[in-house]
Scaffold this motif. Structure first.
Motif, PDB file in Angstrom:
ATOM      1  N   ASP A 172       0.839  -1.198   0.000  1.00 40.48           N
ATOM      2  CA  ASP A 172       0.000   0.000   0.000  1.00 40.48           C
ATOM      3  C   ASP A 172       0.876   1.251   0.000  1.00 40.48           C
ATOM      4  O   ASP A 172       1.145   1.852   1.038  1.00 40.48           O
ATOM      5  CB  ASP A 172      -0.931  -0.012   1.218  1.00 40.48           C
ATOM      6  CG  ASP A 172      -2.087   0.974   1.057  1.00 40.48           C
ATOM      7  OD1 ASP A 172      -2.257   1.510  -0.052  1.00 40.48           O
ATOM      8  OD2 ASP A 172      -2.819   1.191   2.040  1.00 40.48           O
ATOM      9  N   ALA A 173       1.317   1.651  -1.173  1.00 37.37           N
ATOM     10  CA  ALA A 173       2.201   2.801  -1.334  1.00 37.37           C
ATOM     11  C   ALA A 173       1.396   4.089  -1.471  1.00 37.37           C
ATOM     12  O   ALA A 173       0.247   4.066  -1.921  1.00 37.37           O
ATOM     13  CB  ALA A 173       3.084   2.612  -2.562  1.00 37.37           C
ATOM     14  N   PRO A 174       1.987   5.236  -1.114  1.00 35.33           N
ATOM     15  CA  PRO A 174       1.321   6.515  -1.371  1.00 35.33           C
ATOM     16  C   PRO A 174       1.310   6.807  -2.871  1.00 35.33           C
ATOM     17  O   PRO A 174       1.903   6.062  -3.661  1.00 35.33           O
ATOM     18  CB  PRO A 174       2.199   7.517  -0.614  1.00 35.33           C
ATOM     19  CG  PRO A 174       3.554   6.875  -0.587  1.00 35.33           C
ATOM     20  CD  PRO A 174       3.293   5.401  -0.472  1.00 35.33           C
ATOM     21  N   VAL A 175       0.651   7.870  -3.266  1.00 36.27           N
ATOM     22  CA  VAL A 175       0.623   8.246  -4.674  1.00 36.27           C
ATOM     23  C   VAL A 175       2.050   8.509  -5.147  1.00 36.27           C
ATOM     24  O   VAL A 175       2.783   9.303  -4.554  1.00 36.27           O
ATOM     25  CB  VAL A 175      -0.253   9.488  -4.908  1.00 36.27           C
ATOM     26  CG1 VAL A 175      -0.111   9.981  -6.344  1.00 36.27           C
ATOM     27  CG2 VAL A 175      -1.712   9.172  -4.605  1.00 36.27           C
ATOM     28  N   PHE A 176       2.448   7.819  -6.198  1.00 37.05           N
ATOM     29  CA  PHE A 176       3.806   7.949  -6.725  1.00 37.05           C
ATOM     30  C   PHE A 176       3.858   9.119  -7.699  1.00 37.05           C
ATOM     31  O   PHE A 176       3.073   9.190  -8.639  1.00 37.05           O
ATOM     32  CB  PHE A 176       4.211   6.658  -7.437  1.00 37.05           C
ATOM     33  CG  PHE A 176       5.595   6.700  -8.035  1.00 37.05           C
ATOM     34  CD1 PHE A 176       6.712   6.709  -7.215  1.00 37.05           C
ATOM     35  CD2 PHE A 176       5.774   6.741  -9.408  1.00 37.05           C
ATOM     36  CE1 PHE A 176       7.990   6.750  -7.760  1.00 37.05           C
ATOM     37  CE2 PHE A 176       7.037   6.777  -9.957  1.00 37.05           C
ATOM     38  CZ  PHE A 176       8.162   6.779  -9.137  1.00 37.05           C
ATOM     39  N   THR A 177       4.797  10.031  -7.463  1.00 37.78           N
ATOM     40  CA  THR A 177       4.905  11.215  -8.320  1.00 37.78           C
ATOM     41  C   THR A 177       6.290  11.330  -8.954  1.00 37.78           C
ATOM     42  O   THR A 177       6.689  12.395  -9.390  1.00 37.78           O
ATOM     43  CB  THR A 177       4.608  12.488  -7.514  1.00 37.78           C
ATOM     44  OG1 THR A 177       5.529  12.568  -6.413  1.00 37.78           O
ATOM     45  CG2 THR A 177       3.181  12.478  -6.980  1.00 37.78           C
ATOM     46  N   GLY A 178       7.012  10.215  -8.996  1.00 35.53           N
ATOM     47  CA  GLY A 178       8.368  10.258  -9.531  1.00 35.53           C
ATOM     48  C   GLY A 178       9.373  10.546  -8.438  1.00 35.53           C
ATOM     49  O   GLY A 178       9.037  10.651  -7.260  1.00 35.53           O
ATOM     50  N   ASN A 179      10.621  10.683  -8.826  1.00 37.03           N
ATOM     51  CA  ASN A 179      11.687  10.916  -7.867  1.00 37.03           C
ATOM     52  C   ASN A 179      12.576  12.052  -8.356  1.00 37.03           C
ATOM     53  O   ASN A 179      13.365  11.880  -9.279  1.00 37.03           O
ATOM     54  CB  ASN A 179      12.522   9.654  -7.688  1.00 37.03           C
ATOM     55  CG  ASN A 179      13.610   9.816  -6.637  1.00 37.03           C
ATOM     56  OD1 ASN A 179      13.882  10.923  -6.209  1.00 37.03           O
ATOM     57  ND2 ASN A 179      14.214   8.722  -6.224  1.00 37.03           N
ATOM     58  N   PRO A 180      12.462  13.250  -7.761  1.00 41.25           N
ATOM     59  CA  PRO A 180      13.251  14.379  -8.232  1.00 41.25           C
ATOM     60  C   PRO A 180      14.749  14.217  -8.044  1.00 41.25           C
ATOM     61  O   PRO A 180      15.535  14.979  -8.622  1.00 41.25           O
ATOM     62  CB  PRO A 180      12.717  15.554  -7.387  1.00 41.25           C
ATOM     63  CG  PRO A 180      12.147  14.919  -6.171  1.00 41.25           C
ATOM     64  CD  PRO A 180      11.592  13.596  -6.627  1.00 41.25           C
ATOM     65  N   ASN A 181      15.173  13.228  -7.244  1.00 45.05           N
ATOM     66  CA  ASN A 181      16.604  13.026  -7.012  1.00 45.05           C
ATOM     67  C   ASN A 181      17.261  12.090  -8.032  1.00 45.05           C
ATOM     68  O   ASN A 181      18.474  11.943  -8.039  1.00 45.05           O
ATOM     69  CB  ASN A 181      16.825  12.462  -5.608  1.00 45.05           C
ATOM     70  CG  ASN A 181      16.442  13.448  -4.536  1.00 45.05           C
ATOM     71  OD1 ASN A 181      16.723  14.623  -4.650  1.00 45.05           O
ATOM     72  ND2 ASN A 181      15.776  12.964  -3.496  1.00 45.05           N
ATOM     73  N   ARG A 182      16.450  11.456  -8.862  1.00 47.81           N
ATOM     74  CA  ARG A 182      17.034  10.487  -9.788  1.00 47.81           C
ATOM     75  C   ARG A 182      17.738  11.195 -10.941  1.00 47.81           C
ATOM     76  O   ARG A 182      17.391  12.299 -11.336  1.00 47.81           O
ATOM     77  CB  ARG A 182      15.952   9.556 -10.341  1.00 47.81           C
ATOM     78  CG  ARG A 182      14.924  10.256 -11.204  1.00 47.81           C
ATOM     79  CD  ARG A 182      13.770   9.359 -11.593  1.00 47.81           C
ATOM     80  NE  ARG A 182      12.706  10.151 -12.204  1.00 47.81           N
ATOM     81  CZ  ARG A 182      11.508   9.666 -12.542  1.00 47.81           C
ATOM     82  NH1 ARG A 182      11.243   8.412 -12.322  1.00 47.81           N
ATOM     83  NH2 ARG A 182      10.603  10.444 -13.080  1.00 47.81           N
TER      84      ARG A 182
END
Length: 227
Positions: A172-182
């Motif tokens: 049960d993950a939160p809404v995924f919005t990408g990863n700005p650190n990648r």
């Protein structure tokens, strides 16, 4: 007990340490695998070097199982499509898997619309219990393969007017919005933003994994989070 290499995990079963297949070749969060509870499956495939596969781990206060078998994610999506359980394609009639387009392969073609499935594991969106050691955080690296698949998916839009990028979490993950650190994050976000105006949709599926199987928790559209 230990992740020996990209393909093998050493798991304590009873009093014996057994080599088990690791279904993820990349990173699984920043975890040090030492005393991490897991679920394993068995196989009788004579072509396999190991008789077991690590399917899930548990590290957070909720003690939920986090599925790490990315192949299971695709099988779960296929099952949900065939039972009309996903609102992204609520009445799918013709489902095809592993569609080759040029030098890439997209996961699904549903009633003429292409869909690529991603099951992110370089980050785990849970709070680990203090007893689980974590390595120093490093920047996730997006592979050329991921970007190539995204570009291939986007290239189908002129003909189909619709395409779907589906993020699947077997917990049960939160809404995924990408990863700005990648690394290459700016390029990926720009690709997605430009494609949304032409019909690309972003959706997320969360599933609950147990010893019995996987249960759908929710399927929601998250396109607006990427604009």
């Amino acid at each position: 007990m230990k992740r020996r290499n990209r393909f093998v995990m050493d798991v304590l079963i009873g009093d014996t340490v057994v080599a088990c297949h690791c279904p993820v070749t990349g990173r699984i969060g920043d975890l040090v695998f030492d005393g991490v509870p897991c679920l394993i499956s068995t196989t009788n495939d004579p072509r396999r070097n190991t008789a077991f596969t690590v399917e899930a781990i548990s590290i957070d206060t909720d003690r939920q199982w986090i599925g790490i078998h990315q192949g299971r994610a695709n099988d779960f999506v296929a099952y949900c499509l065939n039972t009309d359980a996903l609102p992204v394609f609520p009445y799918s009639k013709h489902v095809e898997r592993e569609q080759v387009i040029g030098t890439s392969r997209l996961d699904f073609k549903v009633d003429g619309v292409y869909m690529e499935v991603k099951a992110p594991l370089t980050e785990l969106f849970v709070t680990p219990l203090p007893r689980f050691e974590r390595r120093a955080v490093t920047r996730p690296i997006e592979t050329d393969r991921l970007i190539r698949h995204l570009e291939t998916l986007i290239a189908t839009l002129p003909a189909t007017k619709r395409a779907v990028l589906l993020y699947v979490f077997l917990y049960d993950a939160p809404v995924f919005t990408g990863n700005p650190n990648r690394k290459q994050d700016a390029r990926i976000r720009q690709l997605i933003r430009d494609a949304i105006t032409n019909g690309l949709e972003i959706w997320q599926v969360n599933g609950e994994l147990s010893r019995e199987g996987i249960r759908l928790i929710r399927c929601v559209e998250t396109t607006n989070h990427f604009k």
